[in-house]
Design a protein around this motif. Structure first.
Motif, short mmCIF file in Angstrom:
data_model
loop_
_atom_site.label_atom_id
_atom_site.label_comp_id
_atom_site.label_asym_id
_atom_site.label_seq_id
_atom_site.Cartn_x
_atom_site.Cartn_y
_atom_site.Cartn_z
N GLY A 102 -15.93 3.30 -5.05
CA GLY A 102 -17.01 3.90 -5.83
C GLY A 102 -18.29 4.16 -5.07
N VAL A 103 -18.29 4.11 -3.76
CA VAL A 103 -19.53 4.27 -3.01
C VAL A 103 -20.03 5.71 -3.12
N GLU A 104 -21.36 5.83 -3.27
CA GLU A 104 -22.04 7.13 -3.27
C GLU A 104 -23.25 7.00 -2.36
N ALA A 127 -15.89 19.69 -8.53
CA ALA A 127 -14.72 19.56 -9.41
C ALA A 127 -14.98 20.22 -10.76
N ASP A 128 -16.17 20.00 -11.31
CA ASP A 128 -16.51 20.61 -12.60
C ASP A 128 -16.48 22.13 -12.52
N HIS A 129 -16.95 22.68 -11.40
CA HIS A 129 -16.99 24.13 -11.23
C HIS A 129 -15.57 24.70 -11.31
N TYR A 130 -14.63 24.06 -10.63
CA TYR A 130 -13.25 24.55 -10.69
C TYR A 130 -12.64 24.34 -12.07
N ALA A 131 -13.03 23.26 -12.74
CA ALA A 131 -12.55 23.05 -14.11
C ALA A 131 -13.07 24.15 -15.04
N GLU A 132 -14.30 24.58 -14.83
CA GLU A 132 -14.85 25.66 -15.62
C GLU A 132 -14.06 26.95 -15.43
N PHE A 172 -19.86 11.06 2.27
CA PHE A 172 -20.81 10.36 1.41
C PHE A 172 -20.15 9.78 0.15
N GLY A 173 -18.85 10.00 -0.01
CA GLY A 173 -18.15 9.47 -1.17
C GLY A 173 -17.97 10.52 -2.26
N VAL A 174 -17.47 10.08 -3.41
CA VAL A 174 -17.34 10.98 -4.57
C VAL A 174 -18.69 10.99 -5.27
N THR A 175 -19.58 11.77 -4.71
CA THR A 175 -20.97 11.84 -5.17
C THR A 175 -21.10 12.82 -6.34
N ALA A 176 -22.32 12.92 -6.87
CA ALA A 176 -22.59 13.90 -7.92
C ALA A 176 -22.25 15.31 -7.44
N THR A 177 -22.49 15.58 -6.17
CA THR A 177 -22.17 16.90 -5.60
C THR A 177 -20.68 17.17 -5.67
N TYR A 186 -12.08 10.90 -10.12
CA TYR A 186 -12.86 11.62 -11.13
C TYR A 186 -12.01 12.80 -11.59
N ILE A 187 -11.87 12.93 -12.90
CA ILE A 187 -11.04 13.99 -13.48
C ILE A 187 -11.92 14.91 -14.31
N SER A 188 -11.85 16.19 -14.03
CA SER A 188 -12.56 17.19 -14.83
C SER A 188 -11.52 18.11 -15.45
N LYS A 189 -11.48 18.10 -16.78
CA LYS A 189 -10.43 18.84 -17.50
C LYS A 189 -11.00 20.11 -18.11
N PRO A 190 -10.34 21.23 -17.88
CA PRO A 190 -10.85 22.51 -18.35
C PRO A 190 -10.68 22.69 -19.86
N ALA A 191 -11.59 23.43 -20.44
CA ALA A 191 -11.47 23.76 -21.86
C ALA A 191 -10.33 24.74 -22.09
#
Length: 231
Positions: free
Chosen positions: A70-72, A48-53, A38-43, A19-24
């Motif tokens: 892809g298990v969650e 990742a999104d928080h650090y991208a922000e 638990f895998g690459v879950t929504a959490t 999963y890649i989250s790219k900063p603005a």
């Protein structure tokens, strides 16, 4: 900020997802977020999104891909039981190899021209610690890394600065284990360990806001001090 899924080539020629989250507004650096059991879950994606922000190119590789891509898994009884089953089947050295391939992938990505940090939670926390001793990364952060006390021989081989966070109420990483870890680490500022008296396991994403916020603020300062400011 926007996100997508990319494939990373493993050492054996197969591929796994990240999963890649790219900063603005990229700061040039990258953060690799290492999953819990638990895998690459929504959490994990939210982390990742928080650090991208905050300006980091953030990646969360699927480290369970050899078991089930892809298990969650959830935190209900069945999900926890399955997560621990996967943990028993997980090959740590293969996982570290995958992290290394992710680091290599980051260095080819558009927008990256700085340094790489690895941040792990639970299982990922242990992997972050081990990656700091084995891989060409610039910083590592371990949130409640479980089982690090089983690999204390690697503490002397740390190749980059390391920060660790532990809750005193964590039954998976009890205080006596944390004591052993702290005693084996090199002196600050090479390695720094923070304890949170009222925090339990998983506090960074599902604990009291005051503990999570403090841990994040400490991590932010650590990353800036090691990786540098905007380039």
């Amino acid at each position: 900020m926007h996100s997508n899924i990319e494939l990373i080539e493993a050492a054996d020629g197969r591929s796994f997802q990240a999963y890649i989250s790219k900063p603005a507004r990229p700061n040039g650096h990258a953060v690799i977020v290492l999953q819990e059991i638990f895998g690459v879950t929504a959490t994990i994606r939210q982390v990742a999104d928080h650090y991208a922000e905050e300006g980091y190119l953030a990646l969360a590789p699927d480290l369970f891909w050899r078991i089930e891509p892809g298990v969650e898994l959830g935190h209900d009884k069945a999900g926890v039981a399955r997560a621990f089953e996967y943990l028993q089947r997980f090959d740590e050295l293969a996982g570290i190899e995958d992290i290394g391939r992710t680091v290599e992938h980051v260095r080819t990505m558009e927008g990256f021209h700085g340094r790489v940090a690895v941040i792990g939670l639970c299982m990922g926390g242990k992997l972050a610690y081990r990656a700091a001793a084995k891989l060409p990364i610039d910083a590592a952060v371990a949130f409640y890394g479980v089982g690090i006390e089983k690999n204390l021989d690697e503490a002397a081989a740390l190749q980059c600065p390391l920060m660790l966070h532990y809750g005193d109420l964590d039954r998976y990483a009890p205080p006596e284990a944390v004591d052993l870890i702290e005693a084996a680490l090199p002196a600050a500022p090479r390695a720094v360990l923070h304890r949170y008296p009222q925090a339990d396991h998983g506090f960074y994403t599902r604990g009291a806001a005051q503990d999570a916020d403090l841990a994040h603020a400490r991590t932010q300062r650590f990353l800036v001090s090691v990786l540098g400011v905007d380039q």
